[in-house]
Design a protein around this motif. Structure first.
Motif, PDB file in Angstrom:
ATOM      1  N   ASP A   1      53.979  75.100  73.973  1.00  6.20           N
ATOM      2  CA  ASP A   1      53.990  76.212  74.911  1.00  6.20           C
ATOM      3  C   ASP A   1      54.326  75.625  76.271  1.00  6.20           C
ATOM      4  O   ASP A   1      53.601  74.751  76.761  1.00  6.20           O
ATOM      5  CB  ASP A   1      52.622  76.891  74.945  1.00  6.20           C
ATOM      6  CG  ASP A   1      52.548  78.035  75.938  1.00  6.20           C
ATOM      7  OD1 ASP A   1      53.524  78.268  76.693  1.00  6.20           O
ATOM      8  OD2 ASP A   1      51.509  78.698  75.970  1.00  6.20           O
TER       9      ASP A   1
ATOM     10  N   CYS B   1      59.903  80.132  81.656  1.00 11.43           N
ATOM     11  CA  CYS B   1      59.567  79.619  80.327  1.00 11.43           C
ATOM     12  C   CYS B   1      60.812  79.463  79.455  1.00 11.43           C
ATOM     13  O   CYS B   1      60.934  78.483  78.721  1.00 11.43           O
ATOM     14  CB  CYS B   1      58.518  80.492  79.635  1.00 11.43           C
ATOM     15  SG  CYS B   1      58.983  82.220  79.421  1.00 11.43           S
TER      16      CYS B   1
ATOM     17  N   SER C   1      52.842  87.741  76.359  1.00 10.89           N
ATOM     18  CA  SER C   1      52.095  86.690  77.042  1.00 10.89           C
ATOM     19  C   SER C   1      50.605  87.010  77.033  1.00 10.89           C
ATOM     20  O   SER C   1      50.218  88.154  77.282  1.00 10.89           O
ATOM     21  CB  SER C   1      52.581  86.569  78.492  1.00 10.89           C
ATOM     22  OG  SER C   1      51.681  85.788  79.247  1.00 10.89           O
TER      23      SER C   1
ATOM     24  N   ARG D   1      48.651  86.211  79.266  1.00 12.64           N
ATOM     25  CA  ARG D   1      48.257  86.378  80.663  1.00 12.64           C
ATOM     26  C   ARG D   1      48.584  87.760  81.205  1.00 12.64           C
ATOM     27  O   ARG D   1      47.986  88.200  82.178  1.00 12.64           O
ATOM     28  CB  ARG D   1      48.930  85.296  81.528  1.00 12.64           C
ATOM     29  CG  ARG D   1      48.369  83.912  81.218  1.00 12.64           C
ATOM     30  CD  ARG D   1      49.277  82.805  81.704  1.00 12.64           C
ATOM     31  NE  ARG D   1      50.563  82.774  81.030  1.00 12.64           N
ATOM     32  CZ  ARG D   1      50.777  82.293  79.803  1.00 12.64           C
ATOM     33  NH1 ARG D   1      49.776  81.821  79.099  1.00 12.64           N
ATOM     34  NH2 ARG D   1      51.976  82.292  79.272  1.00 12.64           N
TER      35      ARG D   1
ATOM     36  N   HIS E   1      53.993  76.888  79.154  1.00 13.71           N
ATOM     37  CA  HIS E   1      53.066  77.293  80.223  1.00 13.71           C
ATOM     38  C   HIS E   1      51.954  76.255  80.337  1.00 13.71           C
ATOM     39  O   HIS E   1      51.506  75.702  79.331  1.00 13.71           O
ATOM     40  CB  HIS E   1      52.471  78.677  79.929  1.00 13.71           C
ATOM     41  CG  HIS E   1      51.768  79.264  81.099  1.00 13.71           C
ATOM     42  ND1 HIS E   1      50.446  78.992  81.378  1.00 13.71           N
ATOM     43  CD2 HIS E   1      52.201  80.083  82.084  1.00 13.71           C
ATOM     44  CE1 HIS E   1      50.092  79.627  82.478  1.00 13.71           C
ATOM     45  NE2 HIS E   1      51.146  80.300  82.929  1.00 13.71           N
ATOM     46  N   PRO E   2      51.486  75.977  81.553  1.00 16.63           N
ATOM     47  CA  PRO E   2      50.436  74.958  81.733  1.00 16.63           C
ATOM     48  C   PRO E   2      49.155  75.218  80.939  1.00 16.63           C
ATOM     49  O   PRO E   2      48.446  74.280  80.587  1.00 16.63           O
ATOM     50  CB  PRO E   2      50.152  74.989  83.236  1.00 16.63           C
ATOM     51  CG  PRO E   2      51.353  75.584  83.864  1.00 16.63           C
ATOM     52  CD  PRO E   2      51.958  76.504  82.844  1.00 16.63           C
ATOM     53  N   THR E   3      48.858  76.474  80.617  1.00 16.50           N
ATOM     54  CA  THR E   3      47.636  76.761  79.854  1.00 16.50           C
ATOM     55  C   THR E   3      47.766  76.382  78.386  1.00 16.50           C
ATOM     56  O   THR E   3      46.759  76.153  77.719  1.00 16.50           O
ATOM     57  CB  THR E   3      47.274  78.256  79.929  1.00 16.50           C
ATOM     58  OG1 THR E   3      48.306  79.013  79.283  1.00 16.50           O
ATOM     59  CG2 THR E   3      47.079  78.719  81.360  1.00 16.50           C
TER      60      THR E   3
ATOM     61  N   ALA F   1      48.448  78.381  76.052  1.00 11.96           N
ATOM     62  CA  ALA F   1      47.789  79.450  75.300  1.00 11.96           C
ATOM     63  C   ALA F   1      48.682  80.136  74.273  1.00 11.96           C
ATOM     64  O   ALA F   1      48.213  80.945  73.489  1.00 11.96           O
ATOM     65  CB  ALA F   1      47.230  80.491  76.267  1.00 11.96           C
TER      66      ALA F   1
ATOM     67  N   HIS G   1      56.851  86.059  76.775  1.00 11.02           N
ATOM     68  CA  HIS G   1      56.778  84.611  76.914  1.00 11.02           C
ATOM     69  C   HIS G   1      57.465  84.001  75.693  1.00 11.02           C
ATOM     70  O   HIS G   1      57.592  84.659  74.655  1.00 11.02           O
ATOM     71  CB  HIS G   1      55.303  84.183  76.983  1.00 11.02           C
ATOM     72  CG  HIS G   1      55.095  82.739  77.277  1.00 11.02           C
ATOM     73  ND1 HIS G   1      55.625  82.111  78.390  1.00 11.02           N
ATOM     74  CD2 HIS G   1      54.400  81.788  76.610  1.00 11.02           C
ATOM     75  CE1 HIS G   1      55.255  80.839  78.385  1.00 11.02           C
ATOM     76  NE2 HIS G   1      54.517  80.611  77.312  1.00 11.02           N
TER      77      HIS G   1
END
Length: 127
Positions: free
Chosen positions: A101, A16, A81, A83, A103-105, A107, A89
Motif C-alpha cells: 500500500d 497513490c 480508501s 480514510r 499510503h503511509p498507513t 491500511a 485508492h
C-alpha cells in the motif's frame, strides 16, 4: 516499495496511482512518474497517462479476471480508501493478497473494485 509523496487534502489530490506505477517501473520516487492525478479534472487523463506510459515502453490494461492466485505476477487493485469513503485508492497485490500500500498507513483498501496490470518487455523488479 515507495510511499506516496502527496496525500489527499482539501487542496491536494494524493498520488497513490503514480506511486504504484513508479514501483512497477522501478523508479526512485513517485515524483518520477507521470502525476496523473493532476489531470483528473479533464476527460482525457487516461489518454495522457497511456501516452506517457507508451513513451516509457509500458502498457496499462484492465485485468478482467480479478485476482491472480496461480502466478507470482504483481497487479494493481483499486477500491474505497479506508480514510475517506468518497476517495478511491490503489495498491499492489500478488496472489490475491495486498503486497504494498503506497499510503503511509499501509491500511490497504476497503473494497476491491478494479484490477489492472502494468507490463513492460524488460519486466523490471519491484521496490
Amino acid at each position: 516499495k515507495l510511499i506516496q509523496t502527496r496525500l489527499n487534502s482539501p487542496t491536494i489530490v494524493g498520488n497513490c496511482f503514480p506511486t504504484v506505477i513508479a514501483c512497477f517501473m522501478d523508479l526512485d520516487s513517485a515524483e518520477d512518474a507521470f502525476q496523473v492525478q493532476e489531470h483528473y479534472d479533464g476527460d482525457d487523463w487516461g489518454d495522457k497517462l497511456d501516452n506517457w506510459l507508451t513513451q516509457q515502453g509500458w502498457e496499462l490494461g484492465n485485468k478482467s479476471d480479478g485476482h491472480t492466485l496461480d502466478s507470482d505476477e504483481f497487479y494493481m487493485v483499486s477500491g474505497v480508501s479506508p480514510r475517506n469513503p468518497d476517495t478511491t485508492h490503489i495498491c499492489i497485490y500478488q496472489r490475491g493478497k495486498l503486497w504494498h500500500d503506497p499510503h503511509p498507513t499501509g491500511a490497504g483498501i476497503l473494497t476491491e473494485d478494479y484490477f489492472y496490470y502494468l507490463t513492460n518487455n524488460n519486466n523490471n523488479g519491484k521496490k
